[in-house]
Structures are given as C-alpha cells and as structure tokens.
Motif scaffolding. Structure first.
Motif, PDB file in Angstrom:
ATOM      1  N   ALA A 593      16.268 -29.607 -23.312  1.00 48.20           N
ATOM      2  CA  ALA A 593      15.462 -28.472 -22.862  1.00 48.20           C
ATOM      3  C   ALA A 593      14.545 -28.868 -21.711  1.00 48.20           C
ATOM      4  O   ALA A 593      14.309 -28.083 -20.784  1.00 48.20           O
ATOM      5  N   ALA A 594      14.002 -30.086 -21.757  1.00 43.19           N
ATOM      6  CA  ALA A 594      13.092 -30.527 -20.706  1.00 43.19           C
ATOM      7  C   ALA A 594      13.807 -30.695 -19.369  1.00 43.19           C
ATOM      8  O   ALA A 594      13.218 -30.490 -18.304  1.00 43.19           O
ATOM      9  N   ASN A 595      15.109 -31.071 -19.395  1.00 48.57           N
ATOM     10  CA  ASN A 595      15.842 -31.344 -18.160  1.00 48.57           C
ATOM     11  C   ASN A 595      16.642 -30.151 -17.656  1.00 48.57           C
ATOM     12  O   ASN A 595      17.149 -30.186 -16.541  1.00 48.57           O
ATOM     13  N   ALA A 596      16.802 -29.107 -18.473  1.00 49.82           N
ATOM     14  CA  ALA A 596      17.678 -27.992 -18.106  1.00 49.82           C
ATOM     15  C   ALA A 596      16.911 -26.957 -17.292  1.00 49.82           C
ATOM     16  O   ALA A 596      15.698 -26.759 -17.481  1.00 49.82           O
ATOM     17  N   GLU A 597      17.642 -26.281 -16.396  1.00 54.12           N
ATOM     18  CA  GLU A 597      17.080 -25.190 -15.604  1.00 54.12           C
ATOM     19  C   GLU A 597      17.867 -23.894 -15.792  1.00 54.12           C
ATOM     20  O   GLU A 597      17.357 -22.815 -15.528  1.00 54.12           O
ATOM     21  N   ASP A 598      19.135 -24.015 -16.242  1.00 53.73           N
ATOM     22  CA  ASP A 598      19.987 -22.859 -16.421  1.00 53.73           C
ATOM     23  C   ASP A 598      19.502 -22.024 -17.611  1.00 53.73           C
ATOM     24  O   ASP A 598      19.335 -22.547 -18.714  1.00 53.73           O
ATOM     25  N   PRO A 599      19.264 -20.706 -17.454  1.00 45.64           N
ATOM     26  CA  PRO A 599      18.760 -19.880 -18.569  1.00 45.64           C
ATOM     27  C   PRO A 599      19.691 -19.869 -19.777  1.00 45.64           C
ATOM     28  O   PRO A 599      19.226 -19.860 -20.918  1.00 45.64           O
ATOM     29  N   GLN A 600      21.024 -19.891 -19.555  1.00 46.22           N
ATOM     30  CA  GLN A 600      21.947 -19.860 -20.684  1.00 46.22           C
ATOM     31  C   GLN A 600      21.861 -21.148 -21.495  1.00 46.22           C
ATOM     32  O   GLN A 600      21.952 -21.137 -22.725  1.00 46.22           O
ATOM     33  N   THR A 601      21.699 -22.284 -20.807  1.00 49.20           N
ATOM     34  CA  THR A 601      21.526 -23.563 -21.523  1.00 49.20           C
ATOM     35  C   THR A 601      20.256 -23.529 -22.358  1.00 49.20           C
ATOM     36  O   THR A 601      20.238 -23.935 -23.528  1.00 49.20           O
ATOM     37  N   LEU A 602      19.164 -23.056 -21.750  1.00 50.98           N
ATOM     38  CA  LEU A 602      17.900 -22.977 -22.486  1.00 50.98           C
ATOM     39  C   LEU A 602      18.013 -22.018 -23.670  1.00 50.98           C
ATOM     40  O   LEU A 602      17.433 -22.256 -24.733  1.00 50.98           O
ATOM     41  N   ARG A 603      18.768 -20.920 -23.502  1.00 53.65           N
ATOM     42  CA  ARG A 603      18.937 -19.977 -24.617  1.00 53.65           C
ATOM     43  C   ARG A 603      19.675 -20.625 -25.786  1.00 53.65           C
ATOM     44  O   ARG A 603      19.316 -20.441 -26.952  1.00 53.65           O
ATOM     45  N   MET A 604      20.735 -21.400 -25.462  1.00 58.31           N
ATOM     46  CA  MET A 604      21.481 -22.078 -26.534  1.00 58.31           C
ATOM     47  C   MET A 604      20.604 -23.107 -27.257  1.00 58.31           C
ATOM     48  O   MET A 604      20.600 -23.198 -28.491  1.00 58.31           O
ATOM     49  N   VAL A 605      19.832 -23.907 -26.477  1.00 55.67           N
ATOM     50  CA  VAL A 605      18.963 -24.926 -27.091  1.00 55.67           C
ATOM     51  C   VAL A 605      17.888 -24.252 -27.935  1.00 55.67           C
ATOM     52  O   VAL A 605      17.593 -24.672 -29.068  1.00 55.67           O
ATOM     53  N   ALA A 606      17.287 -23.184 -27.404  1.00 52.80           N
ATOM     54  CA  ALA A 606      16.249 -22.480 -28.166  1.00 52.80           C
ATOM     55  C   ALA A 606      16.818 -21.866 -29.436  1.00 52.80           C
ATOM     56  O   ALA A 606      16.163 -21.854 -30.487  1.00 52.80           O
ATOM     57  N   GLY A 607      18.050 -21.356 -29.374  1.00 58.73           N
ATOM     58  CA  GLY A 607      18.673 -20.801 -30.579  1.00 58.73           C
ATOM     59  C   GLY A 607      18.904 -21.854 -31.645  1.00 58.73           C
ATOM     60  O   GLY A 607      18.701 -21.616 -32.838  1.00 58.73           O
TER      61      GLY A 607
END
Length: 762
Positions: A593-607
């Motif tokens: 999450a700290a290294n990602a910028e793509d919203p879809q990646t962040l959505r998957m990690v947050a889920g």
C-alpha cells in the motif's frame, strides 16, 4: 418473491416492520404473525435464517462474519439447504422484528439516480417450521424390561417440516438511467446477471423445456425447490412492482411479461415428513447411558461385597491367631512363675532344715529329730501339688491345641466360602459379557441409524482433478497460448485450464522467469480464489505463501494488484485470516500500500486488510504490525472505491473493539480505542457526511461503535465527533444506525453532560 424495477417498492412491500403504523407492516411480519398464531411452542419449533446474495456470494445478515455460505442440494429429493447459515429460534413476534432490524442493518445499499437507498443484494428470509406427529413413534421399553426387545422395537418419531422463503430481489436497473459507476456498477452487473438467470429459468419452465438452467446463478439454485412440476415442491407467490412514470414504460412492460410467464409455471405441492433420527439417537444414547451406569453400579456393589467378605475372613483368622498366641504366652508365664516360686520355697526349706540338723547334731549326735519326718511329709505334699499343677498345665495346653484345630477348621470353611464367592464372581462375569453383547447390539443399531440420517445429507463429489504429467516447457506454452487467445478476443476458460494443467503446475508458474507468464499465472490463481471451493485447495498447495512472496519480491504493479485481490478473496475465511497474519501478510500488504499509486491496487489491498479487521482474535497483532496506519495511509488516493474499503475496515475494527469492551476485554492499558490512538478519529469525523453512501454508511457505523465505550467519549468530544453523532441520530437515512446513535447518546453520562453544558436540546 417480489420482482420489479429498482425503486418501485419491493422492500416496502415485504420488509416493512410497521413499528410506527401497525397497518404498514410488510409481508414478512404478517406471515410470521400467522405462523405463530397456528403453532404450539410445546410440540412445534419455528426457526429463522436471514441471508443476502451479494455479488454471487451468500452472506449471513444475522452474523456478518459468516460471509461466504455454500449451497447444499440433496441428490435424492432435490431439497436445497444452507448448513452454514445461522438458525435462530423464534418464540414471539418481537424477537422476530428485532432479527429483521438486525439483518437490515447489515444489508448492502447504495445511492443511485433512481433510488437514494437502492438495495444492492437479494435478501432471502427462510422460516423453518417443524411439528412432531404424535402417535407414530414407538416408546422405549422400561428400565427393568428385556433390553434385546428394545433394539427390535425401536422406531424413530415422525416429524413434519415446512419452509417459508420470502425473497426481496434487488431491483433491475439500466446503467444509463441509474448512473452507476465504479463498484456500484459492478454490483449492478451482478444483480442484472442473476435476474437474467432467473428469467431464463422461468422461460424454460413456462415452455416445459427439458433443460432448466438452475445452475447459472446461486439465486436460481436457492429457489430451485420453488419452481416447476419436477423440482418445485412448494406453493409459490410472485409480487411484481412497477413505477407510474412513462419514462420507465419499457421496464414496466418487461416486468409484467415476466409475471405472465411465471403464471404458466405449475408446482406440485408435497407434504414433507421424515423420521427424526436425531431424537431417536438421543433417546438411544440416554438408554445406553442408563444401562452402562446400572451395570457399573451392580459391578461395583458385587466387588465391594467380595472385598468385604475377604476382609472379614482375614480379620477373623488374624484375631484367632493373635488370641491363641496371647493365651499360650500367658499360660507359659504363669506356670513358669509358679515353678520358680516352688523351687525357691524348696531351697529355703532345705537350708532351714540343714541348719536345724546341724544344731541338733551339735547338741546330741545320737538323737534323731522328729521334725525331719514332718518336713519330709510336707515336701511330699508340695511335690504332689506341683505334679497336679503340671497335669493342669498340660490340660490347658491340650485345650489350646483343640482351639487351634477349631480355628483351622473355621479357616477351611472360610476358604470354601471364598471359593463360592469366586464362583459367583465368574457367574457375574458371564452376565457382564452378555450385557456387553446387548450394549454392542444397541451401539450397532445406533450407528446404523446415524448412517441412515447422514445418508440424506451426503453430497456426491465424483469429479476429480486430473493432473497433467507434461513438463514445465509444455505448461508454459499452454499458459502463453491462453494469454494470446485472451489478447485475440477469446475468453479463456479458467476452469478448463485448471482441469487440464493442474493447481501445482499453475502455482509453479508464479516463480517463472518470463514476466508475462507470471502475470497470467497470478491472474489464473486470483480467478480460482474467487470460488470458495478452490480456496482450501489453493492454501493447502502453498498458494497463499506464493502470493505473499510475490508481494515481497515482485516490483510489477499488475502483479501486486492481482495478488492483493486473490489474498482479499482468501481473507474472507477465518482460518485463512490467521494463516495470513502468521506469515506476515499484514506487513507485506502495508508495504504494498505504501508503494502503490494505482487506485485499483490500493482498493484490493484495502479490501484484504478490511477483511482481516473483522476477526476479533487478530486485532492486537493487526494493529502492532501497522494495519490501521496502512489503511489511513491509503486515503491519500481520492478514489471513492478506495475510501469505501478503508471505511469498511475501520467499521469492522470498531465493531470488534465494541464487542470486546462489552465483554470486559480491553486491548490497551488505558482502555482507549486503537483507532483513536493511531489517529483515525479526524478522518472519520471528516468523512462522516461523505457524499458516497458506501463510505458514509460505514463511517456512521464506526462512530456509533466507538461511542459505545465510555472511555472514548472525551476524545470524541474534543475531536468533534459528538456533533456528528447528534446529526446521525436525527438525519441518518438508515433507521437502525439512527436508533443506535440515539441509544448511545442517551446511555453515555459524558455525552449527556457535554450536551447540557452546550445547551443542546436532545
């Protein structure tokens, strides 16, 4: 079942509680009133399950943690059951209304252009009624009866079953009219697909088609026993709802045509009766326990009696031997003492006579004294007396010998009595073996009945995965071929690839040198992880470890996004959640999450992190490894779907903290919430009135759960959360959240004092 366009009153017709106006209560409440009026709680039982079908996953509205329930179909009768769903007994109408209110609080809803509170899931209420049919079950024999007769005369009691299914379907919608986008768009697609599958089944049944596609959707699988002559065994009623606006003329016509086709479907109502094997099993267990206890009691009584007789005989023998030895010792001491006294007297007499003889001899040497003759007579008398005493002692010795002989005879008789007792013990052992044989017959009968009961619930799983024996080079070419086919517009079948290639080989490709092969392999694993049946196999084969290693070793954004999505699917299972935490999964997700910028990646990690936040056992470890701070760090992305997942995770965490505090389990020394200590309160207050309904609903729930713990009250007042709680209690569109906020404010002394200080009328 209620069917119609979104916003036309399906939930209003079925689910209204009628608390303010009794005449406004919906079909669910009215149906339960009729059921409770016609049952006797002494002989009948009424139980309820409340579920929602959301994005093709069945979730328990009464237990939100149970969010992936499987469907079980009886291969013989075709009955559909959900063994993983909560089943709550109902005693009165008020408890049923409370359950409905609790379930509605957990149901997914969203704000669209057509409906401000649009249901995003199909709600399914199942009411199960069981009635014991008297006069058909055979009673067990009495305790003193013949136990072998019990086994032959056992008959299970008969139970009559009924099931009421009330389905509040999510409304069909056109995307151009509803304005759905992002995650709401995905929800709308899932709803329309399931409704389309339902329409296909209705068409096939109305046309008497040989094949009815029940298995195209979990919704049609759930309703399978409600449709058709062959499969439908229930009386089915359909409510269609339409809107008055001319703008929706097309949807209105489609809804009415659906109702016309459904009217052509004919069902064959069947009376369902079955033997209550569980009740019979419990009765047999009780009877078996009684027999075992009675046998053990008789065995213990017999052993105690044997031990008592043996102890008594040994005691009598020991006492006789002791008395004989004491008597013999006393007689010997007595005769020895008399003998010594007699010798002493004779010696004294002899000395006295000798002195007298010497004196008389000195006086007259020729004179013979007369005294010597008298003394001689005395000596003879004393000798005779000693002889009599010796004979008396010998007589006493003979008497003692006779007593010893009698004691030996009594000992022999005692031994013969012990022998008789041993024979009785052998007879009892024979009776014990006979009784154990009867118990074995009872146990075999019980086992047979259990097998008959389990046979009605057994699933046939005859299809197995065939592992391909090709080498890694051929496997790589297969995956690349699938990738090329996908690039040419052909949709590859993941299930077919899974059967042809095998799970182990797919997982081995996660470590391939070719980046394209790795990306395609992780996509295949992610698609497989979306199915509950594959999740256990993936974890057992080491797929979870491989996915976590990809997060750690890979720098490709696509791999991170797909791997995080697969981990989020696996994190829906409680056992998998503990494995993810044990393998350092929260640290790897936080790093991603700290290294990602793509919203879809962040959505998957947050889920994925949000799913982990709902496990009570993992809260302390999740916070210590940076899970909360990782969620708060992802709000830097302004995408509403990311914020929705972050809000869901915070709501799950706050709910677990509230539950722990109500049970007296405090995770911090001060008792304050981890969310407040990690600085989540400002963001929660800032987004409490967010425009996105999914974010706002989760934030409102989180605020209510945080406020239930009195220690958090001061921090919430200083952070401005009190005003948001007051707003929620007055203006929230969700009645359950509104009621929870009001109850929290009223029950908190700190909040009450602050509102009095600020002169807030409440």
């Amino acid at each position: 079942m209620a069917y119609g366009q979104t916003g036309t009153g399906k939930t209003y017709t079925l689910g209204r509680l009628g608390e303010e106006d009794n005449a406004a209560r919906g079909i669910m409440v009215r149906a339960m009133e009729d059921i409770l009026a016609d049952v006797s709680l002494d002989t009948d039982s009424v139980s309820v399950s409340y579920l929602q079908l959301y994005m093709e996953t069945i979730q328990d509205l009464l237990d939100p943690a149970n969010d992936n329930i499987t469907i079980v179909e009886d291969p013989k009768t075709g009955d559909v059951s959900l063994p993983g769903a909560s089943l709550v007994d109902i005693r009165d109408k008020q408890s049923f209304v409370e359950l409905l209110r609790l379930g509605e609080a957990h149901r997914f809803a969203a704000n669209t252009k057509l409906n401000t509170e649009s249901s995003r899931s199909h709600a399914i209420l199942m009411v199960h009624v069981k009635r014991s049919v008297k006069g058909r079950d055979a009673a067990l024999s009495s305790e003193n009866g013949n136990h072998s007769h019990v086994v032959k005369s056992i008959k299970p009691p008969l139970v009559r079953k009924g099931k009421l299914v009330v389905v509040d379907l999510a409304g069909s919608e056109r995307i151009d009219k509803s304005g759905s986008e992002g995650h709401t768009l995905e929800e709308a697609k899932s709803i329309n697909l399931s409704l389309s599958a339902l329409g296909k089944c209705i068409n096939a049944l109305a046309e008497n088609s040989a094949h009815v596609p029940f298995r195209d959707s979990k919704l049609t699988r759930l309703l399978r026993d409600s449709f058709g002559v062959l499969t439908g065994t229930a009386r089915t009623s359909l409510v269609i709802t339409i809107g008055p606006s001319p703008r929706h003329r097309g949807e209105t016509a489609s809804t009415i045509m659906f109702g016309q086709r459904a009217m052509k479907v004919e069902n064959m109502v069947k009376l369902k009766e079955e033997f209550d094997y569980k009740s019979l099993s419990r009765r047999l267990d009780i009877e078996l326990d009684k027999l075992i206890v009675e046998h053990e009691r008789q065995q213990k009584t017999f052993e105690d009696e044997i031990e008592r007789l043996a102890t008594e005989a040994q005691h009598r023998i020991s006492e006789a031997e002791r008395n004989y030895v004491d008597s013999l010792e006393k007689e010997r001491s007595k005769y020895q003492k008399d003998y010594m006294e007699s010798i002493k007297k004779l010696e004294e007499q002899f000395v006295m006579n000798q002195r007298k003889n010497e004196e008389s001899h000195m006086k007259s040497s020729g004179e013979i004294p007369r005294v010597s003759a008298e003394e001689l007579a005395d000596l003879k008398k004393m000798l005779q007396k000693e002889t009599h005493l010796r004979k008396a002692a010998e007589g006493e010795v003979n008497n003692l010998k006779n007593q010893v002989a009698e004691l030996k005879k009594s000992e022999a008789s005692g031994k013969s009595e012990i022998l008789k007792l041993h024979n009785m013990l052998e007879d009892k052992e024979g009776q014990k073996e006979k009784l154990e044989g009867e118990i074995a017959i009872l146990q075999s009968q019980l086992l047979q009945l259990n097998l008959q009961a389990d046979e009605t619930r057994r699933q046939l799983d005859r299809d197995g995965l065939e592992k391909e024996m090709g080498g890694l080079n051929s496997l790589t070419s297969q995956v690349k071929h699938q990738q090329q086919a996908s690039g040419n517009g052909e949709k590859p079948s993941i299930a077919k690839l899974f059967e042809q290639v095998g799970l182990q080989k797919i997982l081995s490709l996660l470590e391939a040198e070719d980046a394209d092969v790795r990306i395609h392999a992780v996509k295949v694993v992610a698609n497989l992880a979306a199915e509950e049946t594959n999740q256990g196999k993936i974890v057992e084969a080491g797929g979870l470890t491989s996915l976590l290693n990809l997060l750690k070793s890979s720098h490709d954004e696509t791999i991170h996004r797909v791997a995080a999505g697969a981990i989020a699917n696996l994190a829906m299972n409680e056992t998998n959640q503990e494995l993810i935490m044990a393998q350092g999964g929260i640290s790897l997700l936080s790093m991603t999450a700290a290294n990602a910028e793509d919203p879809q990646t962040l959505r998957m990690v947050a889920g994925a992190i949000a799913n982990l936040c709902g496990n009570d056992k993992l809260q302390t470890k999740l916070r210590s490894e940076g899970g909360i701070k990782a969620l708060l760090g992802m709000v830097r992305c302004r995408h509403p779907d990311v914020h929705a997942q972050v809000a869901r995770g915070i709501a799950n965490f706050a709910k677990c903290e509230s539950r722990a505090s109500s049970q007296g389990n405090l995770w911090t020394k001060s008792g304050r919430s981890f969310l407040i200590e990690d600085g989540a309160l400002p963001w929660i207050v800032q987004n409490a009135n967010n425009e996105a309904a999914s974010v706002r609903r989760h934030i409102e729930l989180a605020l209510c759960h945080l406020a239930q713990h009195e220690i958090n009250a001061r921090d919430m007042i200083s952070g401005g959360a009190l005003w948001e709680l007051v707003r929620i209690s007055r203006d929230c569109s969700r009645e359950d959240i509104k009621t929870l906020a009001h109850r929290t404010l009223v029950s908190s002394p700190t909040f009450q004092a602050e509102m009095r200080r600020l002169r807030v009328n409440y």
